[in-house]
Scaffold this active site. Structure first.
Site, PDB file in Angstrom:
ATOM      1  N   LYS A  79       0.856  -1.193   0.000  1.00 20.61           N
ATOM      2  CA  LYS A  79       0.000   0.000   0.000  1.00 20.61           C
ATOM      3  C   LYS A  79       0.888   1.237   0.000  1.00 20.61           C
ATOM      4  O   LYS A  79       1.954   1.246   0.642  1.00 20.61           O
ATOM      5  CB  LYS A  79      -0.855  -0.057   1.277  1.00 20.61           C
ATOM      6  CG  LYS A  79      -1.960   0.976   1.401  1.00 20.61           C
ATOM      7  CD  LYS A  79      -2.721   0.762   2.730  1.00 20.61           C
ATOM      8  CE  LYS A  79      -3.908   1.690   2.901  1.00 20.61           C
ATOM      9  NZ  LYS A  79      -4.641   1.422   4.169  1.00 20.61           N
ATOM     10  N   SER A 154      -9.706   1.035   3.413  1.00 20.80           N
ATOM     11  CA  SER A 154      -8.918   1.927   2.595  1.00 20.80           C
ATOM     12  C   SER A 154      -7.852   1.222   1.755  1.00 20.80           C
ATOM     13  O   SER A 154      -7.363   1.782   0.790  1.00 20.80           O
ATOM     14  CB  SER A 154      -8.227   2.949   3.491  1.00 20.80           C
ATOM     15  OG  SER A 154      -7.272   2.306   4.329  1.00 20.80           O
ATOM     16  N   SER A 178      -9.640  -1.558   7.433  1.00 23.90           N
ATOM     17  CA  SER A 178      -9.086  -1.245   6.111  1.00 23.90           C
ATOM     18  C   SER A 178      -8.325  -2.376   5.438  1.00 23.90           C
ATOM     19  O   SER A 178      -7.957  -2.258   4.272  1.00 23.90           O
ATOM     20  CB  SER A 178      -8.175  -0.018   6.196  1.00 23.90           C
ATOM     21  OG  SER A 178      -8.943   1.151   6.277  1.00 23.90           O
TER      22      SER A 178
END
Lengths: 486, 478
Positions: A79, A154, A178
């Site tokens: 990420k 997320s 997330s």
């Protein structure tokens, strides 16, 4: 194409048998990214050159049998919240424009040490604030199972990249769900370890007391391999826990016979998607058949979790994001030569709407005259939520719930109503507030062929049992290892 | 006096650790801008603070020195505000749960007074802004983050002081302790010892505290005193003319000797303190506390009392001599060899301190060996040199580091005590001043001093005054 769909442990075996090289695997993944990512948009940056160099190194390591781990030569992505030395790190925000970290986050450093190949960095909600990845300042990531739907968030880019076979695994972060929610929505395995199990150093902070890094993988064994590589005390993170990291993989096949599985009544609520509920109920039956004992437990303060979370997380975020002021790095909008004006314009143009909303909420809850009623009260209720789990875990070993109340929703469906969006995390948030580990594993599909996720929560630092239960279900159901048609 | 003033001080002391509070960067003063920085103290994204153990030890040491209770658990909190010298947008400090509380310090004014110490907490310093002055730089400000993250302790007193003098005495005493403990340089000019003062006034006898003003920007002991004195007068004037003192922060202007409003209560920051989630609560074990207690040196006050008792020197001397540990140690070395506490005090406190002060030097750099002072004292006692000459010799000792005998010899300064030689000189003096001799003989005995002076002049001050007295008496009165 075949290489892309392998699990880490399968690929690792081929690498160790010299049936395939890391360079070949890396090229296969880069090719796959080239073919599908224009549609999926899981990556913000693909670091092909660096990846191929790392792959060559990994092949050498394997050839010389030098410090070989199951991850040596395995292509993964991370990420874009993890700082990567020499490679721009954006957190999917305009405010970090041009920022190139001079250091690796501990997670990235450990993956590199293990010999993993980093393919690139995944899209996400800006500063990890969101449940659909629609809050990225740069692009919208599509759910590989339904391109008109969100991948969750997320860590939506990470989940989608694993689901779309663009990498063998990815690393995301989970502050209120997330990792687990996008894993559920994309049909992959997503693990949030115990708070403090994995170092937060170099991981851009959203809510420091809740943020935790964890892996996205195709199956639970890969999750065990990834966690082993990432976890452990880090002297650079005072909140990381200094206890030995078990060999998760060696314990994962032990099954659930004799294990007590708690079912919290507060998690099977009115308004839950019927298909989600029936899938989870079905999963519980399978676990029972495998020898687990199902017990009813209660987590009485669950109804306050979302409220507590949005007070604590936003308060911490309002402070964590104060450093993005245009003075030292990233975006600077200086039109008048006036300091206050520079601050205001930089932050106005650098941050997206959801980030601003949360900064405002958090600033408010910490303000003089409101602190006691909001932040302090929320911290107190947080303790009650934590106590709920401690009490529940006296009568069970793990707790099983749905991961998300609904399967993947359509783009734009919840953007206009932040509160509805916030409820996407209703089943995942308590776990962060309590600091305990949780995993989401695939447990079937809706009629529309959308993945459904099963959440398993465990005691603090007891990832082993969580993985064991997850593996038992995975083995019995055969629910994993399906790939979307792209 | 209708009003009394109520003063409390907040003191920031920079701890003399090698590295910063939350990272390994050097704390050295005076290096080039931004040469002692790293991702942590620059506030780069994702980095985390790790507490410096040495800083905790130093803070605990100070807490023990002023009889504070060290809390078993204290909590670091974030103080949030925007400023370019604050890289994270918050300062890591301690707020509701400080490191130590409930201490006191005895000061030596008007027969002594106990000043309460509310709390001592740890925090990090901010960086520095430099404002461009050159043609190219004008209008620009530059940020130097070398100081960002340097460890500080804040020592907050109770509002127990009633005058600027008491505030100054407290402040000096506090600094002396910090310097004694070797945990702070105590340098106000460099900013390693800083003080803010909360000042209010009330009618004598009133119990309720008046509205306070917070004074800042006082970077010397003198300015602290001036600023508080000015502020007390100002507040009295405000009240006397029917006004009300408003709560505000005021800056001292040392050039004008006045305080001026910086910001009002309404404009005050809301710092939105909350516990820093990046740091665990600080747990100070009794083991650490006892370890630090063992290393505590004799503190200034205890030393002062001991000096008065052991050396029978005046309280004033003891106060001056114990103001610095090095000076006190030096004095004790001197006494050891002279065995003359008061005479030694006169030399160390008088001549030596004067010379050191003129040079801006420290007693540590002093070239005068304690044995040399003993030798000098002995020479005076034996009449080998006069007290006046001794001062000259001492200056030479100070400059060269040579023992007094060597100096006296090389300068030909030995005192003339030889009666034959002096007798001859006195005869010449009398012969050269027949008029005054006649007047003396006629009864103007005050002229005795004139003849002493003339004889001294003739010997360039080297004559032994006692011998002159004796011989002159014989010759004039015979």
């Amino acid at each position: 194409m075949d290489l892309n769909s392998l699990t880490i442990h399968a690929l690792s075996e081929k690498l160790s048998k010299k049936e395939v090289s890391s360079v070949e695997a890396t090229k296969a993944y880069l090719e796959r990214i080239g073919v599908v990512d224009a549609r999926i948009k899981a990556f913000l940056i693909v670091t092909a050159d660096e990846a191929l160099k790392q792959a060559e190194e990994a092949d050498k390591r394997r050839a010389q049998n030098n410090n070989v781990t199951p991850l040596t030569g395995v292509p993964v992505s991370v990420k874009d919240i993890f700082c990567t030395k020499g490679i721009r790190t954006t957190c999917a925000s305009k405010i970090l424009a041009g920022f190139v970290p001079p250091y690796d986050s501990t997670v990235v450093a450990r993956l590199k040490d293990a010999g993993a190949v980093i393919l690139g960095k995944n899209n996400m909600d800006e500063f990890a604030m969101g449940s659909s990845t629609e809050n990225s300042a740069f692009q919208k990531t599509a759910n590989p199972w339904a391109l008109d739907r969100v991948p969750g968030g997320s860590s939506g880019g990470s989940a989608a990249s694993v689901a779309a076979l663009e990498c063998a695994a990815s690393v995301g972060t989970d502050t209120g769900g997330s990792i687990r929610q996008p894993a559920a929505l994309c049909g992959v395995v997503g693990l949030k370890p115990t708070y403090g199990r994995v170092s937060r150093f170099g991981m851009i902070a959203f809510a420091s007391s809740l943020d935790q890094a964890g892996p996205f993988t195709r199956d639970t064994k890969d999750s065990a391999i990834m966690l082993k590589a990432m976890a452990g005390f880090d002297p650079k993170d005072s909140t990381s826990i200094d206890v030995p990291v078990p060999d998760y993989l060696s314990e994962i096949e032990k099954g659930v016979a004799g294990l007590k599985i708690g079912i919290p009544k507060e998690y099977f609520i009115e308004g839950m998607d019927a298909e989600v509920e029936s899938s989870v109920r079905e999963a519980l039956k399978i676990l029972e058949k495998e020898g687990a004992e199902l017990v009813d437990v209660s987590l009485p303060h669950t109804e306050y979790a979302v409220a507590v979370y949005y007070l604590v997380a936003t308060a911490e975020a309002s402070s964590n994001l104060a450093r993005y002021d245009g003075v030292k790095y990233g975006l600077r909008v200086n039109e008048s030569g006036n300091l206050l004006d520079m601050y205001k314009k930089t932050r106005d143009r650098g941050f997206g709407g959801e980030v601003k909303r949360r900064i405002m909420l958090g600033t408010y809850s910490l303000s003089a005259g409101y602190y006691d009623a909001y932040y302090k009260k929320a911290s107190e209720v947080r303790t009650l939520i934590k106590n709920d789990f401690e009490t529940a875990f006296k009568t069970c070993d793990v707790i099983v719930t749905p991961t998300s109340p609904t399967p993947a929703f359509r783009f734009g469906e919840k953007v206009a109503d932040p509160l509805t969006m916030y409820l996407s995390d209703i089943f995942t948030i308590s776990c962060n507030l309590a600091g305990i580990p949780g995993i989401s594993i695939p447990c079937g599909f809706t009629k529309e062929n959308l993945p459904i996720g099963l959440q398993i929560l465990g005691k603090s630092l007891d990832e082993s049992t969580v993985l064991r239960a997850a593996r038992a279900y995975e083995r019995a159901s055969g629910a994993s290892l399906k790939a979307p048609a792209l | 006096m209708k009003y009394e003033s109520v003063i409390g001080l907040e003191v920031h002391a920079q701890l003399l650790t090698d590295s910063k509070l939350f990272c390994a960067c050097s704390t050295k003063f005076g290096s080039g801008p931004n040469t002692q920085v790293c991702p942590v103290c620059l506030g780069l994204p994702g980095v985390l603070p790790v507490l410096n153990r040495r800083a905790v030890e130093y803070a605990v040491k100070m807490a023990l020195a002023v009889d504070c209770r060290v809390n078993a658990k204290s909590v670091f909190a974030r103080k949030n505000y925007f400023y370019p010298d604050l890289p994270k947008g918050y300062q890591i400090s301690q707020y509701t749960e400080p490191l130590a509380e409930h201490g006191y310090l005895d000061i030596d004014t008007n027969g002594g007074k106990r000043i309460g110490i509310t709390r001592i907490h740890m925090e990090e310093d901010a960086g520095k802004l430099l404002h461009g002055e050159g043609a190219e730089d004008a209008g620009y400000s530059f940020v130097d983050l070398n100081r960002a993250g340097v460890p500080l302790i804040e020592i907050v007193s109770e509002p127990d002081m009633r005058s600027a003098d008491e505030a100054q005495a407290y402040l000096k005493s506090l600094r002396d302790i910090l310097v004694y403990l070797e945990i702070c340089s105590g340098n106000m000019e460099e900013g390693s010892f800083r003080c803010d003062a909360n000042v209010s006034i009330r009618l004598v006898g009133a119990e309720k505290l008046g509205t306070k003003a917070e004074l800042k920007n006082m970077n010397s002991f003198k300015f602290v005193k001036e600023a508080i004195e000015y502020e007390i007068e100002r507040q009295i004037d405000v009240v006397e003319s029917g006004g009300k003192v408003v709560q505000e922060t005021r800056l001292f202007d040392s050039a004008k000797g006045i305080t001026a409003s910086m910001r009002s209560k309404e404009e005050a920051h809301d710092y939105r303190y909350f516990p820093d989630p990046d740091l665990l609560p600080l747990v100070v074990s009794t083991g650490l506390i006892e370890e630090q207690r063992k290393t505590l040196p004799e503190l200034p006050e205890a030393k002062r009392v001991r000096f008065i008792k052991d050396y029978s020197i005046p309280a004033y001397d003891a106060g001056v001599l114990t103001a610095s540990k090095d000076l006190a140690n030096y004095y004790e070395e001197v006494v050891k060899v002279t065995n003359e506490p008061k005479v030694s005090s006169n030399w160390v406190m008088g001549e030596l301190l004067r010379l050191l002060k003129e040079d801006g030097r420290d007693v540590k750099d002093c070239a005068v060996a304690p044995a040399s002072i003993a030798e000098l004292v002995e020479m005076i006692k034996k009449g080998e040199i006069s007290g006046k000459m001794a001062k000259e010799v001492f200056e030479a000792m100070y400059k060269t580091g040579k023992p007094p005998k060597e100096i006296v010899k090389s300068k030909g300064m030995a005192q003339i005590s030889n009666e034959d030689e002096l007798s001859r000189i006195i005869d010449e003096v009398i012969a050269g001043n027949p008029d005054n001799f006649a007047r003396y003989k006629a009864g103007r005995v005050q002229l005795f001093g004139f003849f002493v002076g003339e004889t001294m002049k003739a010997t360039k001050g080297q004559a032994n005054p006692q011998v002159i007295n004796k011989l002159l008496k014989e010759k004039l009165d015979k």
